[in-house]
Scaffold this active site. Structure first.
Site, short mmCIF file in Angstrom:
data_model
loop_
_atom_site.label_atom_id
_atom_site.label_comp_id
_atom_site.label_asym_id
_atom_site.label_seq_id
_atom_site.Cartn_x
_atom_site.Cartn_y
_atom_site.Cartn_z
N GLU A 1 36.18 35.09 49.04
CA GLU A 1 36.16 34.19 47.89
C GLU A 1 35.83 32.76 48.29
OE1 GLU A 1 36.08 34.89 44.88
OE2 GLU A 1 36.79 36.97 44.82
N TYR B 1 41.72 29.62 40.86
CA TYR B 1 40.87 30.81 40.85
C TYR B 1 41.12 31.69 42.07
CZ TYR B 1 36.93 33.76 41.84
OH TYR B 1 36.18 34.84 42.19
N ASP C 1 36.41 31.89 37.10
CA ASP C 1 35.38 31.08 37.74
C ASP C 1 34.25 30.83 36.75
OD1 ASP C 1 34.15 33.55 37.56
OD2 ASP C 1 33.56 33.65 39.66
#
Length: 346
Positions: free
Chosen positions: A34, A117, A135
């Protein structure tokens, strides 16, 4: 409730990309992926991800990695502060949680470099915690789904969309739901013209019904970036290029670069004086072709001169080295890729 999950999850199961961090979805793997994917396309990030987790397979390995080696592993992804924050977080994980990422949104969110997030992605995918992972892809999906022209850069709009994401979330499968939303935004509900004809949510999408899907989401116009001249002295010796380490704080912190002068357009004579002050006797060969590098908030307009010099002692913070040495310590950012072979590459 619009029944998003009931339509989306079967589509995801059939169309999901077989990515390495989905094959082994540990909290650590999800975290690394991520962070890497925040500003990088999946296809471009995968080689970096695979190399990174092969060399640093656990938070403990990341915590103990020499900073110069960590920057070398990150070279080519940009945003090097993210790698530094990951190392700080890994050190805290080792100190506070026995080397394993905590199964708590609040605890994850408190770690350096982990925002709402990323905390939501790790919590939901790795631990099954019902947490949102909103996101840009998810904001775009929900702006179109609800035909909402709210400014998605405003905190109030993002909060409203996050509430809608949670209302549609199946509490038993929050991870697959979040991943499916991200995947839909990446593959179908894409920026510009969405592929509505193959979208599993087309029947319940208000943006599709109104014909406004391609116009959503709404963002304010981008501010014009400031331009700055940068003069580069590209000096090569038998030992490699003349490199200088950037300051420990600020833009491109601690990385190496050719000798350069930000905010200045120096003549060849002025560059010669700068070299003499370093004790380097340069023979200039040619002017460098103009180049530019775009950062988030500024644009560098680069120019300068290419030359050669004999190997000589250098002050602290300077070195002779090569950026294309994958095992070396000299991480040169892609801002200088037009001039330095290997700059910005892994």
């Amino acid at each position: 409730m619009r029944g998003v999950a009931a339509k989306l999850l079967p589509w995801f199961e059939e169309n999901r990309r077989l990515l390495p961090f989905r094959q082994e979805p540990s909290a650590y793997h999800i975290w690394v992926s991520e962070i890497m994917l925040q500003q990088t396309r999946v296809a471009a990030a995968l080689p970096y991800y695979e190399r990174f987790v092969a060399e640093l397979p656990t938070p403990a390995d990341l915590a103990a990695c020499p900073p110069d080696r960590l920057r070398k592993l990150w070279q080519g992804l940009g945003y090097y502060s993210r790698a530094a924050n990951m190392q700080k977080a890994a050190q805290q994980v080792c100190d506070l949680y026995g080397g394993e990422l905590p199964a708590s949104w609040d605890a994850l969110r408190a770690l350096p470099g982990i925002g709402d997030y990323t905390a939501g992605a790790i919590a939901s995918i790795a631990f099954g915690i019902p947490a949102p992972a909103v996101d840009g892809n998810v904001l775009r999906v929900f702006a179109r789904l609800f035909d909402d022209d709210g400014d998605i850069t405003r905190p109030a709009t993002k909060q409203l969309f996050t509430q809608r994401v949670m209302e549609e979330m199946p509490k038993a499968t929050p991870g697959p739901y979040n991943e499916a939303l991200m995947e839909l935004g990446a593959l179908v509900c894409v920026p510009g013209t969405p592929q509505c004809e193959v979208c599993p949510l087309r029947e319940i999408c208000l943006g599709y019904a109104s014909g406004r899907a391609a116009a959503l989401p709404v963002k304010p116009p981008k501010k014009e970036k400031k331009k700055a001249p940068v003069t580069v002295a590209l000096v090569e010796s038998p030992a490699g290029f003349l490199l200088q380490r950037r300051p420990a704080r600020g833009l491109l912190a601690n990385l190496w670069q050719p000798l350069c002068f930000e905010g200045k357009s120096l003549t060849r004579e002025e560059l010669t004086k700068e070299m003499e002050a370093l004790g380097v006797a340069v023979t200039w060969n040619e002017a460098l072709a103009p180049a530019r590098h775009v950062f988030t908030h500024r644009i560098w307009e680069l120019s300068g001169w290419r030359g050669t010099a004999p190997v000589c002692p250098l002050p602290e913070g300077y070195a002779w080295g090569r950026a294309d040495d994958a095992a070396g310590d000299f991480t040169v950012p892609s801002a200088f890729a037009a001039y330095v072979p290997g700059a910005g590459n892994g």
